[in-house]
Design a protein around this motif. Structure first.
Motif, PDB file in Angstrom:
ATOM      1  N   MET A  85       0.846  -1.191   0.000  1.00 27.35           N
ATOM      2  CA  MET A  85       0.000   0.000   0.000  1.00 27.35           C
ATOM      3  C   MET A  85       0.884   1.245   0.000  1.00 27.35           C
ATOM      4  N   GLU A  86       0.517   2.193  -0.843  1.00 28.45           N
ATOM      5  CA  GLU A  86       1.276   3.443  -0.885  1.00 28.45           C
ATOM      6  C   GLU A  86       0.854   4.341   0.278  1.00 28.45           C
ATOM      7  N   ILE A  87       1.815   4.830   1.011  1.00 28.43           N
ATOM      8  CA  ILE A  87       1.570   5.739   2.139  1.00 28.43           C
ATOM      9  C   ILE A  87       1.933   7.151   1.701  1.00 28.43           C
ATOM     10  N   PRO A  88       0.935   8.043   1.560  1.00 27.81           N
ATOM     11  CA  PRO A  88       1.220   9.393   1.052  1.00 27.81           C
ATOM     12  C   PRO A  88       2.299  10.112   1.849  1.00 27.81           C
ATOM     13  N   GLU A  89       2.294   9.922   3.166  1.00 26.47           N
ATOM     14  CA  GLU A  89       3.283  10.638   3.996  1.00 26.47           C
ATOM     15  C   GLU A  89       4.710  10.166   3.732  1.00 26.47           C
ATOM     16  N   LEU A  90       4.823   8.895   3.284  1.00 27.92           N
ATOM     17  CA  LEU A  90       6.154   8.337   3.037  1.00 27.92           C
ATOM     18  C   LEU A  90       6.613   8.538   1.600  1.00 27.92           C
ATOM     19  N   GLY A  91       5.649   8.516   0.688  1.00 30.33           N
ATOM     20  CA  GLY A  91       6.010   8.680  -0.714  1.00 30.33           C
ATOM     21  C   GLY A  91       6.407   7.388  -1.401  1.00 30.33           C
ATOM     22  N   PHE A  92       6.226   6.263  -0.746  1.00 31.44           N
ATOM     23  CA  PHE A  92       6.528   4.972  -1.370  1.00 31.44           C
ATOM     24  C   PHE A  92       5.623   3.913  -0.748  1.00 31.44           C
ATOM     25  N   ALA A  93       5.627   2.744  -1.369  1.00 35.92           N
ATOM     26  CA  ALA A  93       4.754   1.650  -0.936  1.00 35.92           C
ATOM     27  C   ALA A  93       5.444   0.800   0.124  1.00 35.92           C
ATOM     28  N   VAL A  94       4.654   0.300   1.066  1.00 33.35           N
ATOM     29  CA  VAL A  94       5.167  -0.595   2.099  1.00 33.35           C
ATOM     30  C   VAL A  94       4.306  -1.857   2.112  1.00 33.35           C
ATOM     31  N   GLU A  95       4.918  -2.966   2.502  1.00 32.36           N
ATOM     32  CA  GLU A  95       4.188  -4.221   2.595  1.00 32.36           C
ATOM     33  C   GLU A  95       3.393  -4.241   3.893  1.00 32.36           C
ATOM     34  N   ILE A  96       2.096  -4.523   3.782  1.00 31.67           N
ATOM     35  CA  ILE A  96       1.239  -4.520   4.972  1.00 31.67           C
ATOM     36  C   ILE A  96       0.750  -5.918   5.342  1.00 31.67           C
ATOM     37  N   GLY A  97       1.087  -6.915   4.537  1.00 30.30           N
ATOM     38  CA  GLY A  97       0.659  -8.273   4.858  1.00 30.30           C
ATOM     39  C   GLY A  97       0.792  -9.200   3.673  1.00 30.30           C
ATOM     40  N   GLU A  98       0.259 -10.401   3.833  1.00 30.06           N
ATOM     41  CA  GLU A  98       0.259 -11.402   2.780  1.00 30.06           C
ATOM     42  C   GLU A  98      -1.127 -12.034   2.673  1.00 30.06           C
ATOM     43  N   VAL A  99      -1.479 -12.458   1.475  1.00 30.90           N
ATOM     44  CA  VAL A  99      -2.718 -13.191   1.265  1.00 30.90           C
ATOM     45  C   VAL A  99      -2.408 -14.447   0.473  1.00 30.90           C
ATOM     46  N   GLU A 100      -3.148 -15.511   0.791  1.00 25.20           N
ATOM     47  CA  GLU A 100      -3.048 -16.726  -0.011  1.00 25.20           C
ATOM     48  C   GLU A 100      -4.087 -16.650  -1.116  1.00 25.20           C
ATOM     49  N   VAL A 101      -3.685 -16.943  -2.331  1.00 29.29           N
ATOM     50  CA  VAL A 101      -4.596 -16.873  -3.468  1.00 29.29           C
ATOM     51  C   VAL A 101      -4.389 -18.085  -4.372  1.00 29.29           C
ATOM     52  N   THR A 102      -5.397 -18.346  -5.182  1.00 28.40           N
ATOM     53  CA  THR A 102      -5.315 -19.345  -6.241  1.00 28.40           C
ATOM     54  C   THR A 102      -5.538 -18.636  -7.559  1.00 28.40           C
ATOM     55  N   GLU A 103      -4.641 -18.879  -8.502  1.00 29.60           N
ATOM     56  CA  GLU A 103      -4.700 -18.224  -9.806  1.00 29.60           C
ATOM     57  C   GLU A 103      -4.697 -19.280 -10.906  1.00 29.60           C
ATOM     58  N   CYS A 104      -5.534 -19.072 -11.905  1.00 29.61           N
ATOM     59  CA  CYS A 104      -5.586 -19.992 -13.035  1.00 29.61           C
ATOM     60  C   CYS A 104      -5.607 -19.200 -14.337  1.00 29.61           C
ATOM     61  N   GLU A 105      -4.754 -19.606 -15.267  1.00 34.59           N
ATOM     62  CA  GLU A 105      -4.781 -19.084 -16.629  1.00 34.59           C
ATOM     63  C   GLU A 105      -5.064 -20.244 -17.570  1.00 34.59           C
ATOM     64  N   THR A 106      -6.107 -20.133 -18.362  1.00 31.26           N
ATOM     65  CA  THR A 106      -6.391 -21.159 -19.354  1.00 31.26           C
ATOM     66  C   THR A 106      -5.947 -20.684 -20.727  1.00 31.26           C
ATOM     67  N   VAL A 107      -5.627 -21.651 -21.572  1.00 30.18           N
ATOM     68  CA  VAL A 107      -5.240 -21.391 -22.958  1.00 30.18           C
ATOM     69  C   VAL A 107      -6.346 -21.951 -23.838  1.00 30.18           C
ATOM     70  N   ASN A 108      -6.926 -21.091 -24.646  1.00 28.24           N
ATOM     71  CA  ASN A 108      -8.105 -21.463 -25.437  1.00 28.24           C
ATOM     72  C   ASN A 108      -7.850 -21.257 -26.920  1.00 28.24           C
ATOM     73  N   GLN A 109      -8.475 -22.077 -27.724  1.00 29.05           N
ATOM     74  CA  GLN A 109      -8.344 -21.955 -29.168  1.00 29.05           C
ATOM     75  C   GLN A 109      -9.047 -20.700 -29.669  1.00 29.05           C
ATOM     76  N   PHE A 110      -8.513 -20.148 -30.764  1.00 24.43           N
ATOM     77  CA  PHE A 110      -9.128 -18.991 -31.410  1.00 24.43           C
ATOM     78  C   PHE A 110      -8.778 -19.049 -32.882  1.00 24.43           C
ATOM     79  N   ALA A 111      -9.775 -19.137 -33.724  1.00 22.67           N
ATOM     80  CA  ALA A 111      -9.539 -19.329 -35.158  1.00 22.67           C
ATOM     81  C   ALA A 111      -9.080 -18.067 -35.853  1.00 22.67           C
ATOM     82  N   GLY A 112      -9.174 -16.933 -35.179  1.00 18.89           N
ATOM     83  CA  GLY A 112      -8.792 -15.678 -35.798  1.00 18.89           C
ATOM     84  C   GLY A 112      -9.997 -14.941 -36.360  1.00 18.89           C
ATOM     85  N   SER A 113      -9.758 -13.720 -36.776  1.00 18.14           N
ATOM     86  CA  SER A 113     -10.823 -12.880 -37.326  1.00 18.14           C
ATOM     87  C   SER A 113     -10.239 -12.029 -38.448  1.00 18.14           C
ATOM     88  N   LYS A 114     -11.014 -11.055 -38.914  1.00 16.35           N
ATOM     89  CA  LYS A 114     -10.533 -10.206 -39.998  1.00 16.35           C
ATOM     90  C   LYS A 114      -9.332  -9.375 -39.582  1.00 16.35           C
TER      91      LYS A 114
END
Length: 358
Positions: free
Chosen positions: A234-263
């Protein structure tokens, strides 16, 4: 409603007392603690946090206990509590590329820099009841490797080296906040993603499954699935830079899908994307499939009339709290409405009986 009935207030108080008694269960059995729920029912806790839009494992565990294990009721409790919290500011976008991964797999490439990390998963277990768990004996601990803190390249970057996958356009404006403004149509992709991550896992799963069965022609591969912790800054205006305030556990998924193209676009792969709090890979994969199905218009594809391609249908019905409220309100008193319906039916029957035969 019921309070207006004679004795209604006392009946409600007694119902609450009975509910508390049912929640407690057999007094001869040790009470389930919030710490136990957080530590041992982690997937339920993670779902409540994801669909409740509040990352707090302790509160999610408390909500599950209060709701007697009803996860939708627990999500309702978390959302209601969330509305009472002040907003202190906004964090920077989470860098999932720097995730400390507990689990990282790909169904598209066998050999990956950093390797495939199976992590804690049911994927390779036999779906047989383990009666040893009923004995409540201590289980042997498996060797657990520490999370790999080194940034790992994304699988889609390999495809991007040959220009085989569509580049993700970066949004110039800050995305709208679904928790502070009502859903509007047409919805941008960022808003759709918010609705899907808050959406009911079962509903999103059903929509995703429909695309795999041909309702939307959305054949996908799991390019990469990651589960781990990310730093929140999070950026702290008084400091002028970002500081780490914690951690979160997340799940991320990227799928790869077919695409025939277009004009205007050559044949290439396209992406679907899903991200949820905690360990929720079924939800993240489902999100990615539905996300891709909803992108048909921006990719210049035809609308096949599939439910998963109907933005308004999907997003208006994904939210389990809205659905629950509308569904369960019909069990509350509707005496006046029903009496008017009875009178209408009686008049129709009387009119039909008086009508001459043809």
């Amino acid at each position: 409603m019921y309070v207006a009935v004679k004795g209604g207030a006392r009946a409600i108080e007694n119902a609450h007392a009975w509910l508390a008694e049912e929640r407690r269960g057999d007094p001869g059995v040790a009470e389930l603690s919030v710490a136990q729920i957080r530590g041992q029912l982690t997937l339920a806790v993670d779902r409540v946090m994801a669909e409740g839009s509040l990352y707090d494992p302790d509160l999610a565990a408390l909500a599950i206990k209060q709701a007697r294990g009803d996860l939708i009721e627990a999500i309702f409790l978390i959302r209601a509590y969330r509305t009472t919290l002040p907003r202190l500011g906004a964090t920077l976008p989470v860098d999932t590329g720097a995730m400390a991964c507990d689990r990282r797999i790909s169904a598209t490439f066998k050999d990956l820099p950093g390797g495939q990390v199976l992590g804690p998963t049911f994927d390779y277990t036999h779906r047989l009841l383990d009666f040893k768990l009923a004995a409540e004996a201590a289980q042997p601990e498996a060797e657990r490797a520490a999370p790999d803190l080194r940034p790992k390249p994304r699988v889609t970057e390999f495809l991007n080296q040959e220009g085989l996958i569509q580049d993700e356009a970066k949004a110039e404006d800050a995305p709208p906040d679904l928790t502070r403004a009502p859903l509007e149509f047409p919805a941008c992709r960022a808003l759709r993603q918010q609705a899907l991550t808050r959406g009911d896992e079962g509903f999103v799963l059903g929509m995703a499954y429909s695309t795999q069965r041909g309702y939307g022609r959305n054949h996908a591969f799991v390019g990469e699935l990651r589960i781990g912790t990310c730093s929140v800054e999070m950026e702290i205006p008084e400091l002028g830079f970002a500081v780490e305030i914690g951690e979160v556990e997340v799940t991320e998924c990227e799928t790869v899908n077919q695409f025939a193209g277009s004009k205007t676009e050559p044949a290439q792969f396209t992406r679907g994307y899903g991200l949820v709090f905690g360990h929720g890979e079924r939800k993240a994969i489902s999100m990615a499939l539905v996300d891709r199905a909803l992108r048909w218009r921006e990719l210049g594809e035809d609308d096949t009339g599939a439910p998963a391609q109907d933005e308004e249908f999907v997003l208006q019905h994904a939210d389990n709290i809205q659905a629950t409220g509308f569904l369960e309100h019909i069990k509350l008193p509707h005496y006046v409405d029903f009496q008017s319906e009875i009178e209408l039916v009686r008049k129709l029957r009387a009119a039909a009986g008086e009508a001459p035969d043809d």
